[in-house]
Design a protein around this motif. Structure first.
Motif, PDB file in Angstrom:
ATOM      1  N   ALA A 132     -12.332  -6.625  10.721  1.00  0.00           N
ATOM      2  CA  ALA A 132     -11.077  -7.072  10.089  1.00  0.00           C
ATOM      3  C   ALA A 132      -9.875  -6.585  10.879  1.00  0.00           C
ATOM      4  O   ALA A 132      -8.913  -7.342  11.108  1.00  0.00           O
ATOM      5  CB  ALA A 132     -11.006  -6.553   8.649  1.00  0.00           C
ATOM      6  N   LYS A 133      -9.920  -5.330  11.321  1.00  0.00           N
ATOM      7  CA  LYS A 133      -8.784  -4.780  12.069  1.00  0.00           C
ATOM      8  C   LYS A 133      -8.690  -5.408  13.468  1.00  0.00           C
ATOM      9  O   LYS A 133      -7.593  -5.603  13.988  1.00  0.00           O
ATOM     10  CB  LYS A 133      -8.891  -3.258  12.159  1.00  0.00           C
ATOM     11  N   ALA A 134      -9.841  -5.721  14.069  1.00  0.00           N
ATOM     12  CA  ALA A 134      -9.822  -6.394  15.374  1.00  0.00           C
ATOM     13  C   ALA A 134      -9.171  -7.767  15.243  1.00  0.00           C
ATOM     14  O   ALA A 134      -8.351  -8.172  16.074  1.00  0.00           O
ATOM     15  CB  ALA A 134     -11.245  -6.523  15.915  1.00  0.00           C
TER      16      ALA A 134
ATOM     17  N   PHE B 225     -13.961  16.749   5.786  1.00  0.00           N
ATOM     18  CA  PHE B 225     -14.105  15.787   6.878  1.00  0.00           C
ATOM     19  C   PHE B 225     -12.889  15.859   7.811  1.00  0.00           C
ATOM     20  O   PHE B 225     -13.029  15.992   9.028  1.00  0.00           O
ATOM     21  CB  PHE B 225     -14.252  14.376   6.287  1.00  0.00           C
ATOM     22  N   TYR B 226     -11.703  15.803   7.219  1.00  0.00           N
ATOM     23  CA  TYR B 226     -10.482  15.820   8.041  1.00  0.00           C
ATOM     24  C   TYR B 226     -10.339  17.124   8.824  1.00  0.00           C
ATOM     25  O   TYR B 226     -10.032  17.116  10.019  1.00  0.00           O
ATOM     26  CB  TYR B 226      -9.242  15.603   7.162  1.00  0.00           C
ATOM     27  N   SER B 227     -10.586  18.263   8.153  1.00  0.00           N
ATOM     28  CA  SER B 227     -10.369  19.530   8.858  1.00  0.00           C
ATOM     29  C   SER B 227     -11.431  19.732   9.937  1.00  0.00           C
ATOM     30  O   SER B 227     -11.143  20.257  11.016  1.00  0.00           O
ATOM     31  CB  SER B 227     -10.332  20.712   7.883  1.00  0.00           C
TER      32      SER B 227
ATOM     33  N   GLY C  58       0.822  -1.213   0.000  1.00  0.00           N
ATOM     34  CA  GLY C  58       0.000   0.000   0.000  1.00  0.00           C
ATOM     35  C   GLY C  58       0.853   1.258   0.000  1.00  0.00           C
ATOM     36  O   GLY C  58       0.513   2.250   0.663  1.00  0.00           O
ATOM     37  N   SER C  59       1.945   1.241  -0.768  1.00  0.00           N
ATOM     38  CA  SER C  59       2.856   2.408  -0.752  1.00  0.00           C
ATOM     39  C   SER C  59       2.659   3.296  -1.980  1.00  0.00           C
ATOM     40  O   SER C  59       3.506   4.144  -2.262  1.00  0.00           O
ATOM     41  CB  SER C  59       4.307   1.950  -0.608  1.00  0.00           C
ATOM     42  N   SER C  60       1.546   3.118  -2.684  1.00  0.00           N
ATOM     43  CA  SER C  60       1.238   4.024  -3.788  1.00  0.00           C
ATOM     44  C   SER C  60       0.463   5.244  -3.298  1.00  0.00           C
ATOM     45  O   SER C  60       0.067   6.087  -4.100  1.00  0.00           O
ATOM     46  CB  SER C  60       0.429   3.288  -4.862  1.00  0.00           C
ATOM     47  N   ASN C  61       0.261   5.357  -1.984  1.00  0.00           N
ATOM     48  CA  ASN C  61      -0.497   6.488  -1.440  1.00  0.00           C
ATOM     49  C   ASN C  61      -0.286   6.573   0.074  1.00  0.00           C
ATOM     50  O   ASN C  61       0.251   5.633   0.683  1.00  0.00           O
ATOM     51  CB  ASN C  61      -1.998   6.306  -1.743  1.00  0.00           C
ATOM     52  N   GLY C  62      -0.702   7.687   0.646  1.00  0.00           N
ATOM     53  CA  GLY C  62      -0.877   7.837   2.088  1.00  0.00           C
ATOM     54  C   GLY C  62       0.248   7.385   2.993  1.00  0.00           C
ATOM     55  O   GLY C  62       1.425   7.740   2.793  1.00  0.00           O
ATOM     56  N   ILE C  63      -0.115   6.614   3.998  1.00  0.00           N
ATOM     57  CA  ILE C  63       0.819   6.175   5.035  1.00  0.00           C
ATOM     58  C   ILE C  63       1.955   5.339   4.446  1.00  0.00           C
ATOM     59  O   ILE C  63       3.127   5.525   4.796  1.00  0.00           O
ATOM     60  CB  ILE C  63       0.048   5.380   6.118  1.00  0.00           C
TER      61      ILE C  63
ATOM     62  N   GLY D 149       1.384  -1.340  -5.104  1.00  0.00           N
ATOM     63  CA  GLY D 149      -0.021  -0.946  -5.069  1.00  0.00           C
ATOM     64  C   GLY D 149      -0.596  -1.284  -6.435  1.00  0.00           C
ATOM     65  O   GLY D 149       0.140  -1.697  -7.333  1.00  0.00           O
ATOM     66  N   ARG D 150      -1.909  -1.091  -6.600  1.00  0.00           N
ATOM     67  CA  ARG D 150      -2.523  -1.464  -7.883  1.00  0.00           C
ATOM     68  C   ARG D 150      -2.371  -0.374  -8.939  1.00  0.00           C
ATOM     69  O   ARG D 150      -2.345  -0.664 -10.122  1.00  0.00           O
ATOM     70  CB  ARG D 150      -4.018  -1.744  -7.691  1.00  0.00           C
ATOM     71  N   HIS D 151      -2.296   0.896  -8.529  1.00  0.00           N
ATOM     72  CA  HIS D 151      -2.324   1.999  -9.486  1.00  0.00           C
ATOM     73  C   HIS D 151      -0.906   2.421  -9.882  1.00  0.00           C
ATOM     74  O   HIS D 151      -0.166   2.997  -9.067  1.00  0.00           O
ATOM     75  CB  HIS D 151      -3.086   3.183  -8.906  1.00  0.00           C
TER      76      HIS D 151
HETATM   77  P1  NDP Z   1      -4.713   5.302   1.334  1.00  0.00           P
HETATM   78  O1  NDP Z   1      -6.000   5.028   0.650  1.00  0.00           O
HETATM   79  O2  NDP Z   1      -4.067   6.620   1.167  1.00  0.00           O
HETATM   80  O3  NDP Z   1      -3.662   4.161   0.971  1.00  0.00           O
HETATM   81  C1  NDP Z   1      -4.048   2.808   0.915  1.00  0.00           C
HETATM   82  C2  NDP Z   1      -3.016   2.032   0.160  1.00  0.00           C
HETATM   83  O4  NDP Z   1      -3.440   0.653   0.114  1.00  0.00           O
HETATM   84  C3  NDP Z   1      -2.845   2.521  -1.263  1.00  0.00           C
HETATM   85  O5  NDP Z   1      -1.489   2.544  -1.611  1.00  0.00           O
HETATM   86  C4  NDP Z   1      -3.592   1.471  -2.079  1.00  0.00           C
HETATM   87  O6  NDP Z   1      -2.983   1.304  -3.349  1.00  0.00           O
HETATM   88  C5  NDP Z   1      -3.344   0.212  -1.238  1.00  0.00           C
HETATM   89  N1  NDP Z   1      -4.321  -0.831  -1.554  1.00  0.00           N
HETATM   90  C6  NDP Z   1      -5.655  -0.834  -1.339  1.00  0.00           C
HETATM   91  N2  NDP Z   1      -6.205  -1.959  -1.827  1.00  0.00           N
HETATM   92  C7  NDP Z   1      -5.192  -2.671  -2.385  1.00  0.00           C
HETATM   93  C8  NDP Z   1      -5.127  -3.915  -3.070  1.00  0.00           C
HETATM   94  N3  NDP Z   1      -6.204  -4.680  -3.275  1.00  0.00           N
HETATM   95  N4  NDP Z   1      -3.921  -4.349  -3.512  1.00  0.00           N
HETATM   96  C9  NDP Z   1      -2.815  -3.585  -3.321  1.00  0.00           C
HETATM   97  N5  NDP Z   1      -2.810  -2.417  -2.668  1.00  0.00           N
HETATM   98  C10 NDP Z   1      -3.992  -1.964  -2.217  1.00  0.00           C
HETATM   99  O7  NDP Z   1      -5.013   5.036   2.885  1.00  0.00           O
HETATM  100  P2  NDP Z   1      -4.050   5.070   4.176  1.00  0.00           P
HETATM  101  O8  NDP Z   1      -2.673   5.400   3.798  1.00  0.00           O
HETATM  102  O9  NDP Z   1      -4.730   5.880   5.185  1.00  0.00           O
HETATM  103  O10 NDP Z   1      -4.159   3.537   4.624  1.00  0.00           O
HETATM  104  C11 NDP Z   1      -3.037   2.770   5.016  1.00  0.00           C
HETATM  105  C12 NDP Z   1      -3.430   1.878   6.173  1.00  0.00           C
HETATM  106  O11 NDP Z   1      -3.746   2.675   7.312  1.00  0.00           O
HETATM  107  C13 NDP Z   1      -4.654   1.009   5.904  1.00  0.00           C
HETATM  108  O12 NDP Z   1      -4.427  -0.297   6.393  1.00  0.00           O
HETATM  109  C14 NDP Z   1      -5.748   1.694   6.709  1.00  0.00           C
HETATM  110  O13 NDP Z   1      -6.741   0.776   7.102  1.00  0.00           O
HETATM  111  C15 NDP Z   1      -4.950   2.214   7.881  1.00  0.00           C
HETATM  112  N6  NDP Z   1      -5.589   3.309   8.630  1.00  0.00           N
HETATM  113  C16 NDP Z   1      -5.790   4.545   8.062  1.00  0.00           C
HETATM  114  C17 NDP Z   1      -6.393   5.551   8.781  1.00  0.00           C
HETATM  115  C18 NDP Z   1      -6.626   6.917   8.235  1.00  0.00           C
HETATM  116  O14 NDP Z   1      -7.330   7.728   8.874  1.00  0.00           O
HETATM  117  N7  NDP Z   1      -6.076   7.277   7.111  1.00  0.00           N
HETATM  118  C19 NDP Z   1      -6.844   5.331  10.166  1.00  0.00           C
HETATM  119  C20 NDP Z   1      -6.551   4.018  10.675  1.00  0.00           C
HETATM  120  C21 NDP Z   1      -5.956   3.055   9.922  1.00  0.00           C
HETATM  121  P3  NDP Z   1      -3.785   1.201  -4.737  1.00  0.00           P
HETATM  122  O15 NDP Z   1      -5.040   1.983  -4.606  1.00  0.00           O
HETATM  123  O16 NDP Z   1      -2.794   1.753  -5.720  1.00  0.00           O
HETATM  124  O17 NDP Z   1      -3.993  -0.266  -4.917  1.00  0.00           O
END
Ligand code: NDP
Length: 278
Positions: free
Chosen positions: A165-167, A213-215, A13-18, A37-39
């Protein structure tokens, strides 16, 4: 010497966010990283951010894959070992609160939504971990799972499948921590609170709604006592701490809450006692 010098990390999940923030941090701190990631386009943005930080191109392995599939998991692992020769750190971060196809929330969510949500947030973690164990045993490596404060013990009635799922993931972290420490592998997890990422968009929120939502959440002290929205970098630093054996070697099976205080607030704290009592 950089703290992850000589280490090889997979961050799902390193194509976005955390995950993206963690990948940039790990690579800057000397790790050779597999980003995935998928994208493809978003993944390339992560790669470009890593290169812009001065990391040599050969330290990045970019894999477009769906982590819920066997083929995707195999490609993530085999390409890492083929390129870097080993695996030291697995960060199981990919996840989402997948929206119900009918837009339903709560108990009205479909069983198909349950299947898809658990497949991504739980089954894919278990499957990838199982495949990574031989490699992590060889290096006495580290696993960091990304959970959520939604896992409980408080209820999250709107998105029950995600929090279930997270639990379950939290219990998986505890179980694997004890099972795998005998092989020298440490397993820990992070429970983020609200963090400004693509998470809202992945739930189906338009970009503007997600930002609002976030702000709004950050402005309400009963939602985020710290008064600021969490940033992906806040979680990335916590992941790095738990993945760094030197910094956290005696921490096993821990669930590190990183939420600006959100999970400490009880409903009764939301009332103004001075007004209620007079
Ligand atoms: P983002 O949506 O920004 O990132 C999610 C990442 O997961 C993306 O890189 C996405 O890549 C990848 N992903 C999703 N589905 C798939 C798949 N089927 N195969 C491969 N990659 C996948 O969200 P966050 O960064 O916030 O999420 C990261 C983690 O943090 C998650 O586990 C989330 O549950 C957890 N989390 C986040 C919170 C928040 O407030 N943001 C709060 C608590 C937990 P792509 O779309 O390219 O496939």
């Amino acid at each position: 010497m950089a703290r992850f010098s000589g280490k090889v990390a997979i961050i799902t999940g390193s194509s976005n966010g955390i995950g993206r923030a963690a990948a940039v941090l790990f690579a800057k701190d000397g790790a050779q990283v597999t980003i995935t990631g998928r994208h493809a386009q978003r993944l390339e943005e992560t790669r470009q951010q890593i290169l812009a930080a001065g990391v040599p191109e050969q330290n990045v392995n970019s894999v477009v894959a769906d982590v819920t599939t066997d083929a995707g998991q195999d490609e993530i692992l085999s390409s890492t070992v083929a390129k870097f020769g080993k695996l030291n750190i697995l960060v199981n971060n990919a996840g989402a609160a997948i929206p119900d196809s009918q837009g339903k929330t709560g108990t009205a969510q479909s069983i198909e939504n349950y299947d898809a949500t658990l497949n991504l947030n739980l089954r894919s973690v278990i499957a990838l971990t199982k495949k990574a164990i031989p490699h992590l045993t060889a290096t006495k490596g580290e696993i960091v799972n990304i959970s959520s404060i939604a896992s409980g013990p408080r209820s999250t009635p709107e998105f029950p499948h995600y929090s279930i799922a997270k639990a379950a993931l939290d219990q998986y972290t505890r179980n694997t921590a004890i099972d795998l420490i005998q092989h020298g592998i440490r397993v820990n997890s992070i429970s983020p609170g609200l963090v400004a990422t693509g998470f809202g968009s992945a739930m189906g929120m338009p970009e503007e709604v997600s930002k609002k939502f976030y702000s709004t959440m950050a402005s309400m002290k009963e939602c985020v006592p710290a008064g600021v929205m969490g940033q992906p970098e806040d979680i990335a630093e916590a992941i790095a701490f738990l993945a760094d054996r030197k910094a956290s070697s005696y921490i096993i099976g821990h669930q590190l809450v990183v939420d600006g205080g959100s999970s400490l607030v009880m409903g009764l704290h939301c009332q103004d006692f001075s007004k209620l009592l007079h």
